[in-house]
Structures are given as structure tokens and as C-alpha cells.
Design an enzyme around this catalytic site. Sequence first.
Site, PDB file in Angstrom:
ATOM      1  N   GLY A 183       0.863  -1.264   0.121  1.00  0.00           N
ATOM      2  CA  GLY A 183       0.015  -0.037   0.071  1.00  0.00           C
ATOM      3  C   GLY A 183       0.769   1.194  -0.025  1.00  0.00           C
ATOM      4  O   GLY A 183       2.107   1.110   0.213  1.00  0.00           O
ATOM      5  N   CYS A 184       0.087   2.358  -0.252  1.00  0.00           N
ATOM      6  CA  CYS A 184       1.027   3.689  -0.500  1.00  0.00           C
ATOM      7  C   CYS A 184       1.562   4.148   0.919  1.00  0.00           C
ATOM      8  O   CYS A 184       2.694   4.219   1.160  1.00  0.00           O
ATOM      9  CB  CYS A 184       0.186   4.498  -1.139  1.00  0.00           C
ATOM     10  SG  CYS A 184      -1.596   4.948  -0.461  1.00  0.00           S
ATOM     11  N   TYR A 185       0.668   4.148   1.843  1.00  0.00           N
ATOM     12  CA  TYR A 185       1.124   4.644   3.253  1.00  0.00           C
ATOM     13  C   TYR A 185       2.076   3.629   3.781  1.00  0.00           C
ATOM     14  O   TYR A 185       3.233   4.288   4.265  1.00  0.00           O
ATOM     15  CB  TYR A 185      -0.141   4.707   3.927  1.00  0.00           C
ATOM     16  CG  TYR A 185      -0.974   6.000   3.893  1.00  0.00           C
ATOM     17  CD1 TYR A 185      -0.332   7.410   4.026  1.00  0.00           C
ATOM     18  CD2 TYR A 185      -2.383   5.707   3.848  1.00  0.00           C
ATOM     19  CE1 TYR A 185      -1.105   8.084   4.125  1.00  0.00           C
ATOM     20  CE2 TYR A 185      -3.432   6.894   3.848  1.00  0.00           C
ATOM     21  CZ  TYR A 185      -2.570   8.186   3.900  1.00  0.00           C
ATOM     22  OH  TYR A 185      -3.330   9.352   3.829  1.00  0.00           O
ATOM     23  N   THR A 207       4.299   1.735   2.478  1.00  0.00           N
ATOM     24  CA  THR A 207       5.702   1.918   1.545  1.00  0.00           C
ATOM     25  C   THR A 207       6.353   3.091   2.071  1.00  0.00           C
ATOM     26  O   THR A 207       7.656   2.953   2.558  1.00  0.00           O
ATOM     27  CB  THR A 207       5.250   2.276   0.219  1.00  0.00           C
ATOM     28  OG1 THR A 207       4.630   1.052  -0.398  1.00  0.00           O
ATOM     29  CG2 THR A 207       6.762   2.330  -0.641  1.00  0.00           C
ATOM     30  N   GLY A 208       5.955   4.433   2.363  1.00  0.00           N
ATOM     31  CA  GLY A 208       6.448   5.348   2.888  1.00  0.00           C
ATOM     32  C   GLY A 208       6.700   5.172   4.217  1.00  0.00           C
ATOM     33  O   GLY A 208       8.072   5.488   4.746  1.00  0.00           O
TER      34      GLY A 208
END
Lengths: 343, 343, 343, 343
Positions: A155-157, A159-160
Site C-alpha cells: 500500500g502507499c502509506y 511503503t512510505g
Amino acid sequence: MQKGEADVLKVGVIGASGYTGEEIVKILAAHTGVKVTVLQAIVENEVPISKIFPHLEGKIDLVCKKPNLKKAGESADLFFLALPHTVSMSIAPGFLKEGKSVIDLSADYRLGVEEYEKWYGVKHKDTPNIKKAVYGLPELFRDKIKKAKLIANPGCYPTGAALAIIPLVKAGLADVNTIIVDAKSGATGAGRKAHISLSFSEVDENMKAYKIDEHQHKPEISMVIEKIAGKSPNVVFVPHLVPLNRGILSTVYMDLEKETNDVKINQIYKDFYKKEPFVRVMDEGGLPALRDVQYTNFCNIGTKVTGKKVIVVSCIDNLLKGAAGQAVQNMNIMCGFAEDEGL
Amino acid sequence: MQKGEADVLKVGVIGASGYTGEEIVKILAAHTGVKVTVLQAIVENEVPISKIFPHLEGKIDLVCKKPNLKKAGESADLFFLALPHTVSMSIAPGFLKEGKSVIDLSADYRLGVEEYEKWYGVKHKDTPNIKKAVYGLPELFRDKIKKAKLIANPGCYPTGAALAIIPLVKAGLADVNTIIVDAKSGATGAGRKAHISLSFSEVDENMKAYKIDEHQHKPEISMVIEKIAGKSPNVVFVPHLVPLNRGILSTVYMDLEKETNDVKINQIYKDFYKKEPFVRVMDEGGLPALRDVQYTNFCNIGTKVTGKKVIVVSCIDNLLKGAAGQAVQNMNIMCGFAEDEGL
Amino acid sequence: MQKGEADVLKVGVIGASGYTGEEIVKILAAHTGVKVTVLQAIVENEVPISKIFPHLEGKIDLVCKKPNLKKAGESADLFFLALPHTVSMSIAPGFLKEGKSVIDLSADYRLGVEEYEKWYGVKHKDTPNIKKAVYGLPELFRDKIKKAKLIANPGCYPTGAALAIIPLVKAGLADVNTIIVDAKSGATGAGRKAHISLSFSEVDENMKAYKIDEHQHKPEISMVIEKIAGKSPNVVFVPHLVPLNRGILSTVYMDLEKETNDVKINQIYKDFYKKEPFVRVMDEGGLPALRDVQYTNFCNIGTKVTGKKVIVVSCIDNLLKGAAGQAVQNMNIMCGFAEDEGL
Amino acid sequence: MQKGEADVLKVGVIGASGYTGEEIVKILAAHTGVKVTVLQAIVENEVPISKIFPHLEGKIDLVCKKPNLKKAGESADLFFLALPHTVSMSIAPGFLKEGKSVIDLSADYRLGVEEYEKWYGVKHKDTPNIKKAVYGLPELFRDKIKKAKLIANPGCYPTGAALAIIPLVKAGLADVNTIIVDAKSGATGAGRKAHISLSFSEVDENMKAYKIDEHQHKPEISMVIEKIAGKSPNVVFVPHLVPLNRGILSTVYMDLEKETNDVKINQIYKDFYKKEPFVRVMDEGGLPALRDVQYTNFCNIGTKVTGKKVIVVSCIDNLLKGAAGQAVQNMNIMCGFAEDEGL
């Protein structure tokens, strides 16, 4: 999977009409090692993809068809599933059974069954493949990705957040019970949908926190940390919506297990990522700006020690390193392409 | 209509949950001469309006009810209809029959029957009241507004365009067959709805022209010009969507009937508007910026002569001078309040 | 100029620290036919360009030096001058004398001497080379570009306007005395400078027209039209600043010399641009959106006939087709690369 | 200070040309109890303030003069100093000596001498008045404000942070050594200046953390907490710049001293602020959005308990509750006006 000599890999994108699908197609159209042979999505009319996304005109003119998995399976060897959560798990098994490779950008294969069913509120329909799925964060799991047939693209969150957290945990310096992730995301993170809360007039000039501790990316962040820490962490996750299109800036706060200083922490991060093609650690004292990673597959990271805490700031483009770019990076690893091909 | 001695005027807002309704309620809550007694809208639950618009908390705590015109009629003397086109004409007649005053913010009473049916694609259901309706542009029709029971509150684009065009036509200097209105609007102009084309990710950093010569505000602009020119004009109208929330900047091009200069044209505009409380003409050489009128009921205007053409630039806040503010201005005129009360 | 067999072309960028310089470097870094050997700009410290623009890290690590034309001349064969107006004309002659090729992105070689001195308010210091310069609009002057040593790369507004105007004029259908260009530009069009009027707080949510008929791109637009019409046109040019970063949308109004219809006009545009790699004409009825060309070298165009007028809408990315992208396109043409290499 | 019978208070604004000055003038122009008699700023030409801020036309037409403190002192009884840090302390003493009241919006009187000199890097020139200054946060110091002659108006970040922190500390539930303030501010927070880092093209679509633990508002936040906790706290303060104009959203993390739940914490906040005219606590489960406080003097607050931590989110308009609005609120308290007059 290895692509054959002289062959070009045939790939398909199921769910090509959303923001993530759009980015995957855009990258693949310029990728020298693959040929896009299948585009499918729930569309009103079957038209060339460049009619849906005019910037693709002249780059790819394949027609985006309505879903037909049988036909899809006949025409490609690797599939990207850019589908909503709970849909992928109905579709992946068929492709896998036919020996195809699958990179799933939904959450369906990221968590264990129990966690998944708790956070997504539905029964999982393909539990056997969960165990075979590899979590597609190359910086942690490159070797497994090389051999995988099914990738659970992060997911995007997560990953960061994960890229900001991992080095400190690996170094044994993070108290994993004190992790706070204060994440700020642009609007494309919510996908391409019609909803008043996502309309320009509501998002523009506005800002809000939402789903504090209730966001489905929280267990995913915890899952990654647990894999490297060997124990269940305590993560506070507060996502915010900010008025911009692309990108996530995550400000992560962690208590240190022992005293240290800015230089040492910065060095730990630099060392950890020194061979990574898509992670850049700012020099000590530097902080990343979202601008520097937008429209790229990079994650930029800055570190700062204050008393007993470390603050780590990471920036990614949510549609690239947070979705489509990382998916292609995973494909490149799986198929033996240069890891940055097309990216 | 005159408000009674010692009395406060009771007013209702039908359609209180949209952007326009929100602005009307906000203005009325601070208006010293009225009391809001009715708020109705298609809402899921009947809650205080401040639950829908938190910034109204502490300013007005009336419950926003589901539509019930009978109850509404019992509780107020003047109604603002902040409703979609084609809905107002079903509702206004009832209020008018009971002797109530109506300020309709839809297009239902702005055009003649034929034009309306052509441009809005529906049969008009209340033709008798069309003739009684007064077009609520105070700068042109203040005297009629004073005596009106039914106001057709002007559209946002027509307000900005008409205020830029009128003085030159009145002065007999405009060739009304050469008028071009190049208008740029923020996103609230489209109302509060869920539509992908209005989502932040589509509108942000983007810009487009739309409905060239097919926008339903085109005949409204022509209608106003015809009223003062005495003949049917030829108007080219090109609306654009720009990535901001509030405001319309209209750049109007008109051929001059005879040669003149910047000083004279500027003076014509200054003279025409010199007593107007809500129109400001910039000094010669000056051009307005949207910023200067946002969150106000003002229209700012700049003029420029080039060869045989005049260019007039006007700026309004589409939700105020282009809708709710002008509606309250009309109420103030109808009811004998100071024209700028609450504004 | 032809690049040698087996050789890679050595290129330099003078003025590498502005928005345009940044884009040129970014494109060249990925260009397979060239090697960037010189980066110069007025910088405080000579650091790798990737310290100034972090997104270039890992792509190019050349140091950006302070200006030194002698050294520059020794190290490259073709130079991009991304410099302010009035500076290029002091620098280009030296390079030209040494036999280098020059692509100048300033206005210094675009106009005739008289026009230049009138609109830019300075004496021209290099009049001999003005006549040798080729105006770098490939869609009109490709053949001359092939043989040129000095390219006057077009301005951003003129590029968008000219591409919208040319086909109609070429077809003999435009009354060139009636051309109105209503252009809307994002903020990078003004370059990378510190000025209150360009600060976020002033530009955001704001909009304004500026320099009506006084903008220095007006004579440039006229000059292009004159070259193809054979007579001096009458152009009204109204630029606007809109709150977005990249892109120009131009809405052009022209009177028709004879009656025609949407289908014919659209076909004229499609035919004119059918072999162009970077111009796309929308199907009849379609209008371009800025989004579809941002971050690309494309110009998208839509057409619409209304009565005796044609309305043409064009969109470009001001930093690419309006500056750096077109400059590289010109280099590709000059040097025999594929015209879209790197773009 | 009490305004005289029948009199209107005469007030002056020194530094009227910045964002904060603009807001003060706008509020005062509509304030029924005061008359603005002095406007001064470093301006090129002495023109009516409405030439600088066109939206003020028709509301106030006083000329904005160049600084002349003697003349200023003769014409008003209360002064707002909307000046840069380190300038106010040269100006306030003069006014105070003449018996005038001063509301200083700079940081010059907010901290103790030592802290001030450490964080602002200059010697304090008016130490005697530091002790007499009252920190103008009405929710904490209303009684002292009533009697004050010199108000140190709080900084924008400290206002948002303090209002989020205070109730928990007052209730003895916060471990003041664990406070993290993750604050997100719009661009007007940096004031009205020309700087590339504040230009639209840099801020738009971008986001970054800055001055982690080095921002001069950090000691101010600590100072407020210490005043109520009786001991020095440990605060981590991370400010971020987000691409919008007005507003600060602060996400505050605090460890609880003992276990509790959402309902209890929310009630503590509701009770603490129940009589406050400008603080609204959302119902349990609710989170504030910036939109709800923009262009108002309100601070909206939401609370959430997660494990041993409390997360409090507060929203303010940085130019109003974070500066000009709070300054007028303080004037209202000092002078016996209704606390919300003009706001």
C-alpha cells in the site's frame, strides 16, 4: 520467471481505467522489455485506452476491453491487477492456476487471513494463495520477489512508512512500541472516484486528519515491522488529506533504545540504502520535499535526532513508488529486467 | 414588500445544504433585519444546520428539515429557493399563491418560455409567473426589484458578463454583434455534487474550456443585452474551468461603434456605476484580480481600449455576487433594508 | 549539423539553474544521443546539479559551474542558452564564432531589430546574427531548422497561439485582422524568481489578466502570422495568470473569411498536423484539457465554429513544448536524431 | 483600559501592509467600537490603504503613511504592532511611556529575556516591559488581559498547539515530557515576502517539514505549558509547509498519565472550553477540518485516545485566531467590548 531469449514479455493490466492502472500503462508503454497485450476495465464502451487518457495517444493504442478473464489469460503471461480490495482475490487464482504471474496492487494478499478479515470486513476467498504471496517491498524482500509468482504490492502509506522505519529497527535502535506515523497524502491516494468528500471544492485549501487508528494500512505497517523486529509493534497511525494531487510525506517518530546522534543515525540510513536504486537518504541535516520525488519511483528520506527520539521524514509519489512504479519494479525483479527499466 | 414596524422578517431557505444555500444561511445569520425560521433540504437526517456546516456553530442552530412546503409556508414570509434548475418552478407557485415573496436562485424564471425550454430541455410548468418575475440584477432593475414578489436571481456567469457589458451598450458604443465573453470559473460554480470530473484529482493543476456556445448561460447573457440594446445581440460565450474554489473572471471583447480612448471608456464605466454599492471600477490602466472580490459581494471591473476593440475584465465571487450575495441584496431592496445589510 | 558516426554529441547548458534549464538538463540526462559536458549558471557555490535539483540525483552528477564561456566553448559542440532576455545576445556570438551550434531560449533572436528594441527596451548588440537565426517552430520551419546554427526558440505564449492559428491562416480562411488570443498561463511561465506577485499567497486561488496588449509576446505572435499570411495581422493578446504550475491554455478567436462548418475546420487542422509528432488535434467536438499535455512535449488542439467565427483551443506545457522540450526537439532536428528522442 | 463614555476608541496599526496588518485593518473597519486613525508601514508611496488592498475600498480610505511614531502617538490610544520580530521592541516603549495601550503581534514580548535572545539571536532592547507584558491567550489569561497595557499576542503555531494541549495538562493527565506537535501550516504563515522558497511554483503541489526542533515557536509552546504544569516540559515540534493559503492543523500526541477513554477525554475538553466564544470541541469521534475555521477566529478541536496516548487535532486560521483575530479579541477584552465584536 525468466523472459525467453529474443522474446518480449506479454503483460496485461486488469483495471486499467483508474489512476493506478493509468500509471502502469504509461510506464509499460515505454518499457523496452514488455508488450502490453491486454487492457481490461469496467468501461461503458470499449475504446482505445488513449481515448480515456489522451496523453497516451501515439504511445499505445490498444483497446481497453470489458473484463473477460478467459481471453485475458490467452493473451499475456503476467498480469497487473489494479483493482479494488476484495475483487483481486476472485481473479488472481484463475491466472495463477494457468501458470501466469500476478502482481496484485490491492490489499488482498498483504495480510494474514485473520487480520485481513478484521480490517477489510469480508471473508477472504483465496486463503491458499495468501501464503504463497510475497510482499513486494524490494528493499526488504528482493530475493523472494525474484522467485515469486504472486506479488502483494504494498500500500502507499505502508511503503512510505516502512522505508522510514526499517533501518532503525534493523539496527536494533527503535523501541517498536513507540512508533508514530503522521502521514500526509494527496488526493489521488483515494483513487479515481466520484465522492463529495473528494471533490475539488471540498479538498482545495482544506486539510484534515481521518480514520485515526482505524485506517486499514495500520495493520500493514505493523506487519512489516513485525517481520523484521520479530515481535508485534505498537504503531500509532494518523493519515491526513492535504490539497495536492500526488505524494505522501510521512513524519515518523520513534523512541531510541539508546542514546545516539544525528551523524550516526544518518549513516545507518545511508548504509542501509546505499545499493538501493530508488531510495535516497539526504545528507545529515537535510529534509526531503515532496517535489523531489513526484513523478518518480524514488523515496527520499531525511533523519533528525532530538533527545531520545528520532524523527524520520520520507516522501514518495503515491502512484509510483506507492503503487504502479513499485509494481513495475517488482516485475523487473521477477523477470530479470534491469530494476529501473521504464522507471 | 415592507417589513412591519418593530418586526423582524421571517425567512426560509429551501435547498439549504448546497454551496449556495450555505452562503445564504451564513449571510442571513448575521443579518440584523431577518430571522431564519425555515431550513429545508434533501438530507438523510434532520440535524442542526451547524452539523452540516460546522462553521455555522454558535451562529445559527436551526434544524435543517426534509422538504415540507406546507410547514415552510406557515413559518416564513420570504423564501430563498437554492434549488436545481427545473425544481424551483414546481415550488415557487405555491409560496406565491400564499402571498409569500420568493427569490429563486435557479434559472427557472430568468428566460422566456421558449428560450427556457430550448436550453433546459424541459417543459416549463409555471409559465404565468415567468412574466411576473423580475430579473434580479440591481444595477439594471433596482426599481422593479423594489416592487417584486418573485425574483429570478441571475446566474453567476451572466452577472459577471452583464456588469462588464452593460455600460458600453447603454452608451451606444458597443457593436452588440461582436461580443465575446471568455469566462474563467472556479469549481464551486458547478455546485456541490459528486462527479469524477469535479474531483480534486481532475480539477487541480488542470484547466479546460467546456460547452462552447452550448452553455445555458449564453441565452441569459443575450437576454440581458437585448433588454438594454433593444435588439438581439450576437454573443460568443466560452466558459472555462480553472483550479480554484471561488470566483469568476470574465474577459469581454467588444467592437466599438466609434473610435474613442482609454480615458473616455474608463469614465463611462465609472459614471455608470458611481452610485452602486457593489461595483467598483478600477482607475484607468488598472485591472482587477479575483482576490479582491472573493468572499465579498463586489464586482470589480477594469477597462482597456485597443484599436477598434474594448476589453473589459470583471471579477466576482460566484457564490456571492454570482448567487447568494446578490440574492440577499435583492431581498434588502425588496424589503427596504439598507442595500448592503449583512453583505 | 550531423553528429559523427559512433560519436555522442557534447552539449552544454548555460543558465542551468532556472526552471527551463532544469527541464533541459532532465531531458538531456535521458537522451541517448548526447552527453552533457557543461552546466553553468550564476550560483553561489559550484555544486553538482543534483544538489540544486534533488530529483536529478543518480541521473546526472555534473557540477554546475559559474559562468565561464571560454571553458564552456572548449567542452561542448552545442549550447542551450536558458538565459534572461538581453543576456543571450552577449553570449551567442562567441559560441557561433567558434563554430558551435546555439539554441537560444530567450527572445533575443526572435524578432527583427526594430521590433525587438521597441518591445524589450534595449539596443540589440548582435544584429548580424538576427538574420541568420531560424525561428524554432518545427511545425512551420523544420527544413530551415535542419540547417541552422542558431535557433531562436519560440516563446511559450507564441508557441501555443501560433499552433492554434497557423492552419486556418494557411488555408486562407482566417481574417488576420480579427485575431484574439485569450491565454491562461500557470506560474512557472514567469520563471524562477523571488517576487511578491509570484508568491504562493498571492497566486493561489487568485486569477488576473495582465499586460493587455503590452506583453512582449504580442509582436512575436504577429511576426509568425505575418510570415505565413504575407501581411501584417492585427492581434489582440490578453495573457492571464492562473493558479497552477505548468501549462498554457490559449483560446483563440478568429473571423472566418467564408462560411464553413465544424467538420471542415476540424479536418483542416487534422490534415495540417497529421505528420507532426507533437501536435494532436482532437476529434470534432472535442476540447483539450491542460492535464493531457502536462509533462509532455505535446500541443493538443480543439476546434469549434460558431457563426462567422472559429474558436481554437490549444494546450501546451509551457516548460516543455513552450521552452525546453521544443528546444530539444529543435536539437534533434538539427542533429539528425529521431525527432522525439528524449521527449 | 476602559473606553470613554460616548467615545469611540481611536486605534492605530503600525505595519499595515503585511498579511496580518491587512487582516487587522479589515476587522477594525467593521468594528463598531473603534475608529482607525493611524495606519503606518514602510511603503513606497503614501496612498489610501484601499489602493494597497483593493477589497478595502469603500470600507476604509485612510492613507497608509510612512512610519512616524510621534504623529502616530498623537492620534490614537491603542496600537497594534504588526511588525517583524526585533522591530517591535524598539517601538513599543515609546507608546507605553505615553500611556498608550499596545498589542504586539511580534515575538518580542512573549518569552523571557534569556530564551528570547537564544532563539531570536539578538539582544533584547526593552527588558523592563517584558515582565509587564501579558501573553494574550484569552483562554488561559483573560483576567490578566483585562488589565494589561502591553499584550504579547501569541504566535500562530503556539496558539494552535497550546489550545490542543492545555486541557489535558490542566487535568493532570498529560505526561509533559512526551508531547509531540506535528503542525501543518499554509503559506501565509511565513508573512508577505518575496522569497523563492515561498513562490507559487515552489510551494504548489509540494510539501515539506522544516526547522525540526529549531523553530522559534518551540520555546513559546514550552513556555505556555510550563506556566500551567509548573515544570519544564519536553516538546518535540515539527512544522510543515503545505500548499494552501490560510490555516494550521496541529496533530498533537501526548502520553497519558493514567488510562482513560475517548468519552472522558472528550468531556474534559468540552468542559474546559464550554464558555469560550472561540473554541469548539467536536463531539466524541469527530475530527476538525481546516475549512471549518478558515476566515474565522475559531479554533476547532477533536480528540482521540489510542492505548496510552491521546491524539488531539486542532485547526485555526493562522491570520485570525493565530494573529489578527486574536489581537482584536484581546483588544475587546482589554477595552470592555463584547469579546466577539468585529470577529
